[in-house]
Scaffold this motif. Sequence first.
Motif: not given
Length: 263
Positions: A193, A218-219, A233, A235-241, A245
């Motif tokens: 982050r 997870t990713y 899911k 893709n959402r995890n990937r986007k969060s860090i 996609s």
Amino acid sequence: MNEIDSIYRVAKQPEKAIKKYKKLFRKYRPLNQERIEEYENYIRSSDKYGKNFGGQKSLYRLIPLIAPYWRYKKEDKEFIKLYKKYGIDSVNIEQAVARWESKHDKILIDSFVIAFARDQYGERINNSDRVENDLKNAELLKWTFENHGYPSMQKIGLYHKDTFMPMSVLLLHMADYDEYYPYFKTKILEYVRSGECPPVHYAAMVDRNNIHHKIPYTYGVYQGYQNIKDSAKVNRNRKSIGLPSLKYRNKIAKDFSDSLKTK
């Protein structure tokens, strides 16, 4: 950044991407991430289309970002040509890279030279040696995090003489030890982050631990989708860090592969 890259890479609208990159780099420091190379692409595209990117100031700003790869980058004739166009020759670049190297923590570098030798000792064939060395490296990483922060390429480089020091390898092996993994999973996310640890290095560690425990990725870092149960899911995890996609990851990988074929 991923959205702007898609404007450049997929929509083929470089001038629109240049404007958006310019705004982005006014607000955030560039990272010039591996394979995407957003800051370098911004500079190259701006030069190609006659847009102001900051000239020498921005070119010198790019040097520390490519410095870890300088032994390869200096063979890029178009890269050197671009710098010469703005009055910066290869000697000037070499001097800037040397200044970058002079700021590294020599004691920390020595510690990680030893760590990487341990990591690859005996080609990791002997199980007891491998575990003993990995645990020593786990303690070194913890000590480093607590006393020096993340040992990024900007702190220790990627090479020291002939020693290759890809931090991603050490992190990947930390996924094998459940007594350390929870600490690293939480702590390294902080460095993702802050921009110090590339998100793909963190994601690979997490997915490797998932493999050990026979749970879905997870990713989705590793090739093949047999361990991805819910791509939305993932893709959402990937986007969060900050990762693109899965589909776009494949596009970047193909472009990178194609670029190597033309060199």
